[in-house]
Scaffold this active site. Structure first.
Site, mmCIF file in Angstrom:
data_model
loop_
_atom_site.group_PDB
_atom_site.id
_atom_site.type_symbol
_atom_site.label_atom_id
_atom_site.label_comp_id
_atom_site.label_asym_id
_atom_site.label_seq_id
_atom_site.Cartn_x
_atom_site.Cartn_y
_atom_site.Cartn_z
ATOM 1 N N THR A 170 0.809 -1.218 0.000
ATOM 2 C CA THR A 170 0.000 0.000 0.000
ATOM 3 C C THR A 170 0.836 1.259 0.000
ATOM 4 O OG1 THR A 170 -1.805 -1.136 1.153
ATOM 5 C CG2 THR A 170 -1.784 1.259 1.291
ATOM 6 N N ASP A 218 1.284 -6.748 -4.248
ATOM 7 C CA ASP A 218 0.401 -6.664 -3.091
ATOM 8 C C ASP A 218 0.840 -7.778 -2.153
ATOM 9 O OD1 ASP A 218 -1.866 -7.282 -1.358
ATOM 10 O OD2 ASP A 218 -3.049 -5.967 -2.649
ATOM 11 N N SER A 219 1.024 -7.477 -0.876
ATOM 12 C CA SER A 219 1.610 -8.487 0.007
ATOM 13 C C SER A 219 0.708 -9.696 0.209
ATOM 14 C CB SER A 219 1.984 -7.881 1.360
ATOM 15 O OG SER A 219 0.839 -7.638 2.154
ATOM 16 N N THR A 243 1.004 -4.558 4.333
ATOM 17 C CA THR A 243 0.739 -4.917 5.727
ATOM 18 C C THR A 243 0.121 -6.299 5.908
ATOM 19 O OG1 THR A 243 -1.454 -3.868 5.717
ATOM 20 C CG2 THR A 243 0.431 -2.496 6.353
ATOM 21 N N ASP A 244 -0.570 -6.824 4.890
ATOM 22 C CA ASP A 244 -1.314 -8.071 5.096
ATOM 23 C C ASP A 244 -0.429 -9.218 5.548
ATOM 24 O OD1 ASP A 244 -3.764 -6.981 4.576
ATOM 25 O OD2 ASP A 244 -3.897 -7.692 2.517
ATOM 26 N N THR A 252 -0.351 -21.990 20.269
ATOM 27 C CA THR A 252 -1.675 -21.729 20.821
ATOM 28 C C THR A 252 -2.469 -20.795 19.925
ATOM 29 O OG1 THR A 252 -2.914 -20.905 22.729
ATOM 30 C CG2 THR A 252 -0.838 -19.807 22.231
ATOM 31 N N GLN A 253 -3.780 -20.971 19.935
ATOM 32 C CA GLN A 253 -4.669 -20.053 19.230
ATOM 33 C C GLN A 253 -4.888 -18.770 20.020
ATOM 34 O OE1 GLN A 253 -8.375 -22.022 18.305
ATOM 35 N NE2 GLN A 253 -7.368 -23.819 17.432
ATOM 36 N N CYS A 254 -4.492 -18.763 21.283
ATOM 37 C CA CYS A 254 -4.732 -17.610 22.151
ATOM 38 C C CYS A 254 -3.738 -16.485 21.861
ATOM 39 C CB CYS A 254 -4.618 -18.020 23.612
ATOM 40 S SG CYS A 254 -5.784 -19.319 24.096
#
Length: 343
Positions: A29, A74-75, A107-108, A278-280
């Site tokens: 971007t 584009d990232s 940024t993606d 972990t997903q946390c």
């Protein structure tokens, strides 16, 4: 590729003294312009960059050179193959005597690339900063110039060696941050992860930046209620060599599903390396706290400790790409190489 010199006009004359900075432009971007199909990365960002810097004559920066790393993208289109190209360009800049490198990136997937560079460039003794923008130059409230100027100033002031992310006045650890917002300010944050219990280890020559690496097929599989053996088997059938298993809590999974556990055991026996994270957003993996976690370890799953998804994916990609054995990869996954396992 382009490699054009630029100097920052300060106090009526150009600076030509050390340090020297290399700016690697990958797209994103921060360099996008409007097209009939929408915003797209555009060449010639160095001209816009030089124009912006010329408006700040009271604050001198070191000599900087600019290079477009083609193809600009584009990232969202970022790949591990591009990571090899980017790390090679950074090493080339270091060999040419540049004292710091600024990577302009979308940024993606910026957090993934920052993590990847953290492991691709182990042992490199110059700072590498990645930045970009949430809004393109030329639009109201753009953060492009703020981030560019701040990152350059940080490098000029003597940033520490290693890979970092600079955004909106914050310098973040390259292997510990994630994108947590899709809009607005401060999109990146270092997740609060448990501190590694092993401590930082000395890096062997086999892991250092200049070792030849290949692209490895690595995937991420989040656990969810209803996950079954066929999901793991699909990964194996697809030829995946490494798997990041995003577990519940401190590293638990469906311990009463024998077929699921057997599929993980079978994948490990076929040479796959499986690492649990972990997903946390906070905490980390400790596989021996609950039976539901310890059963994962018995079928060959390795603890990722406090690593983020981005760090685990990148680290696994690099270790596999070095051609190490399954046992060696498992060992190094559980060691803290650059602060990736928590803080």
């Amino acid at each position: 590729m382009e490699n054009r010199a630029g100097t920052y006009p300060g106090k009526g004359k150009e600076m030509t003294t050390s340090p020297r900075l290399m700016v690697l432009y990958t797209g994103g971007t921060i360099g996008m312009q409007a097209t009939e199909q929408g915003l797209s990365p555009a060449s010639g960002f160095d001209v816009r960059m030089r124009h912006f810097l010329s408006q700040k004559p009271g604050r001198a920066l070191p000599e900087w050179h600019f290079r477009e790393l083609l193809p600009l993208m584009d990232s969202a289109n970022m790949t591990p193959a591009y990571w090899l190209k980017l790390s090679a360009a950074i090493l080339e800049a270091a060999d040419q005597g540049y004292t710091g490198v600024l990577v302009l990136h979308g940024t993606d997937t910026l957090a993934y690339t920052a993590a990847a560079m953290s492991f691709h460039l182990l042992g490199l003794n110059i700072p590498v900063i990645l930045t970009g923008s949430m809004l393109p130059p030329g639009v109201a409230d753009t953060d492009a110039w703020e981030n560019l100027d701040g990152a350059l100033q940080t490098l000029a002031a003597g940033a520490p060696a290693g890979v970092h992310v600079y955004f909106h006045g914050e310098l973040l650890h390259g292997a510990r941050c994630s994108k947590i917002r899709s809009a607005g300010r401060h999109p990146f944050q270092c997740l609060t992860r448990q501190r590694s219990t092993t401590g930082r280890v000395s890096l062997p020559a086999t892991l250092l930046a200049r070792q030849s690496k290949a692209v490895a097929d690595v995937a991420v599989l989040p656990l969810f209620p209803g996950i079954s053996a066929r999901h793991v088997q699909a990964m194996v059938a697809a030829g995946v060599r490494g798997l990041v298993l995003e577990c519940y809590g401190s590293g638990t999974g469906p311990s009463d599903d024998e077929a699921f556990l057997a599929s993980l055991r079978g994948a490990h026996s076929q040479g796959l390396v499986i690492v649990a994270v972990t997903q946390c957003h906070e905490g980390g993996v400790e596989l021996d706290i609950y039976e539901a976690g310890s059963r994962l370890r018995t079928v060959g799953v390795v603890s990722g400790g406090g690593m983020t998804r981005e760090a685990a994916l990148a680290k696994l990609q690099v270790l596999l790409g070095l051609g190490l054995s399954q046992m060696d990869i498992a060992y190094w996954l559980e060691q803290d190489l650059c602060g990736e396992r928590g803080h």
